[in-house]
Design an enzyme around this catalytic site. Structure first.
Site, PDB file in Angstrom:
ATOM      1  CG  HIS A 229      -0.472   8.364   1.850  1.00 23.67           C
ATOM      2  ND1 HIS A 229      -1.300   7.252   1.878  1.00 23.67           N
ATOM      3  CD2 HIS A 229      -0.057   8.535   3.141  1.00 23.67           C
ATOM      4  CE1 HIS A 229      -1.392   6.807   3.123  1.00 23.67           C
ATOM      5  NE2 HIS A 229      -0.644   7.554   3.906  1.00 23.67           N
TER       6      HIS A 229
ATOM      7  CB  THR B  90      -5.789   7.763   5.677  1.00 25.14           C
ATOM      8  OG1 THR B  90      -4.470   7.243   5.424  1.00 25.14           O
ATOM      9  CG2 THR B  90      -5.711   9.075   6.425  1.00 25.14           C
TER      10      THR B  90
ATOM     11  CG  HIS C 251      -1.639  -1.205   1.502  1.00 22.18           C
ATOM     12  ND1 HIS C 251      -2.651  -1.625   0.676  1.00 22.18           N
ATOM     13  CD2 HIS C 251      -1.516  -2.160   2.465  1.00 22.18           C
ATOM     14  CE1 HIS C 251      -3.133  -2.768   1.135  1.00 22.18           C
ATOM     15  NE2 HIS C 251      -2.465  -3.118   2.209  1.00 22.18           N
TER      16      HIS C 251
ATOM     17  CG  HIS D 100       2.930   5.298   5.809  1.00 23.53           C
ATOM     18  ND1 HIS D 100       2.671   5.269   7.170  1.00 23.53           N
ATOM     19  CD2 HIS D 100       1.880   5.937   5.249  1.00 23.53           C
ATOM     20  CE1 HIS D 100       1.513   5.825   7.403  1.00 23.53           C
ATOM     21  NE2 HIS D 100       1.014   6.256   6.250  1.00 23.53           N
TER      22      HIS D 100
ATOM     23  CG  HIS E  88       0.808  10.069   6.997  1.00 29.74           C
ATOM     24  ND1 HIS E  88      -0.222   9.401   6.346  1.00 29.74           N
ATOM     25  CD2 HIS E  88       0.540  11.390   6.834  1.00 29.74           C
ATOM     26  CE1 HIS E  88      -1.064  10.273   5.835  1.00 29.74           C
ATOM     27  NE2 HIS E  88      -0.626  11.496   6.125  1.00 29.74           N
TER      28      HIS E  88
ATOM     29  CD  GLU F 243      -3.815   9.261   2.743  1.00 28.24           C
ATOM     30  OE1 GLU F 243      -3.473   9.152   3.946  1.00 28.24           O
ATOM     31  OE2 GLU F 243      -4.510   8.416   2.165  1.00 28.24           O
TER      32      GLU F 243
HETATM   33  N1  6CC Z   1      -0.873  -1.504   5.952  1.00 27.97           N
HETATM   34  C1  6CC Z   1      -0.759  -0.174   6.105  1.00 27.97           C
HETATM   35  N2  6CC Z   1      -1.016   0.518   7.225  1.00 27.97           N
HETATM   36  C2  6CC Z   1      -0.823   1.844   7.036  1.00 27.97           C
HETATM   37  C3  6CC Z   1      -1.070   2.781   8.118  1.00 27.97           C
HETATM   38  C4  6CC Z   1      -0.945   2.356   9.452  1.00 27.97           C
HETATM   39  C5  6CC Z   1      -1.168   3.288  10.469  1.00 27.97           C
HETATM   40  C6  6CC Z   1      -1.532   4.601  10.142  1.00 27.97           C
HETATM   41 CL1  6CC Z   1      -1.783   5.762  11.416  1.00 27.97          CL
HETATM   42  C7  6CC Z   1      -1.676   4.987   8.800  1.00 27.97           C
HETATM   43  S1  6CC Z   1      -2.094   6.612   8.345  1.00 27.97           S
HETATM   44  N3  6CC Z   1      -2.155   6.705   6.760  1.00 27.97           N
HETATM   45  O1  6CC Z   1      -3.402   6.916   8.899  1.00 27.97           O
HETATM   46  O2  6CC Z   1      -0.999   7.426   8.848  1.00 27.97           O
HETATM   47  C8  6CC Z   1      -1.443   4.075   7.795  1.00 27.97           C
HETATM   48  C9  6CC Z   1      -0.415   2.211   5.781  1.00 27.97           C
HETATM   49  S2  6CC Z   1      -0.249   0.836   4.813  1.00 27.97           S
HETATM   50 ZN    ZN Z   2      -0.542   7.432   5.895  1.00 27.61          ZN
END
Ligand code: 6CC
Ligand code: ZN
Length: 265
Positions: free
Chosen positions: A100, A206, A71, A98, A123, A110
């Site tokens: 986006h 998200t 992802h 990670h 993030h 996002e």
């Molecule tokens: N398998 C995956 N999990 C995430 C993830 C995990 C925790 C969080 Cl907090 C988030 S986000 N986009 O809300 O920051 C994304 C991405 S891809």
């Molecule tokens: Zn994220």
């Protein structure tokens, strides 16, 4: 679990795709305190309690583990990296970062600010540190704190991003792992003195299960990277084993603000 088959719209609309796009996401994804949102700056409320953060261990140089988790590209943090301040109830331990992104520089973040999307959004995910025996009640709204940085493209190479960019060619297929060369988180971020301006609101992951347990911090100062560094993400990474679908547009659609208030520091 059904979450392992969730996907983004770009994947769901592929012919004979079997994954569930954002409209079908389950868990808490249909509740009313969801993320991301568009931040209308004129409607934000000044909150003097939103003091600057203290970043601990962000200057720690290390060969971080990175992976393509199907992802996004995710860098594992943990150990002794944490934040406090920023009107957080306690200190929060960094777990992972990670990103986006899209392949056009005017979409890919996002969150949006006054309707403007950025090329990418980074993030840094933190978990609330419980002292000793105190147990977290399962539905507490502040289990996670995400620091969100907008990423803009320009013609300056961001040296701090190079270790991650150079690792991308080792992460093309989903579920591959690698390590980045010696680097530190701080070098990827805007300079510290520009991190006192941010937005704050209560929201969710998200990604499914969209748990409404996230305290969101969206910094005003964007990270700047070179256009070529930016293009590497959608060029080198794939969603699928067959490497037919470039990883991009891993962006959840904007969610209604509802009766939430967005604050600003
Ligand atoms: N398998 C995956 N999990 C995430 C993830 C995990 C925790 C969080 Cl907090 C988030 S986000 N986009 O809300 O920051 C994304 C991405 S891809
Ligand atoms: Zn994220």
């Amino acid at each position: 679990t059904e979450d392992s088959h969730w996907c983004y719209e770009i994947q769901a609309k592929e012919p004979n795709s079997h994954c569930s796009g954002p409209e079908q996401w389950t868990g808490d994804c249909k509740k009313n305190q969801q993320s991301p949102i568009n931040i209308v700056t004129s409607k934000t409320k000044l909150n003097p309690s939103l003091t600057p953060f203290t970043f601990v261990g962000y200057d720690q140089k290390k060969k971080w583990e990175v992976k393509n988790n199907q992802h996004s590209v995710e860098m594992s943090l943990g150990e002794d990296i944490y934040i406090f301040g920023g009107d957080l109830p306690t200190q929060y331990k960094a777990i992972q970062l990670h990103l986006h992104w899209s392949e056009e520089s005017n979409k890919g973040s996002e969150h949006s600010i006054d309707g403007k999307h950025f090329a990418m959004e980074m993030h840094v995910v933190h978990k609330k540190m419980t002292t000793g025996d105190k147990v977290q009640d399962s539905d507490s709204k502040d289990k996670i704190a995400v620091l969100a940085f907008m990423v803009e493209v320009g013609n300056e190479v961001n040296e701090g991003f190079q270790p991650l960019v150079e690792a991308l060619s080792r992460l093309s297929k989903p579920f591959t792992n690698s390590t980045v060369s010696e680097s530190c988180l701080q070098d990827m971020l805007p300079e510290k003195k520009k991190l006192s301006a941010y937005f704050r609101y209560q929201g969710s992951l998200t990604t499914p299960g969209c748990d409404e347990t996230v305290i969101w911090t969206v910094f005003e100062e964007p990270i700047k990277i070179h256009k070529d560094q930016f293009l590497e993400f959608s060029k080198k990474l794939y969603y699928d084993q067959e490497q037919k679908l470039n990883m991009k547009d891993n962006v959840r659609p904007l969610q209604p603000l509802g009766n939430r208030q967005v604050f600003r520091s």
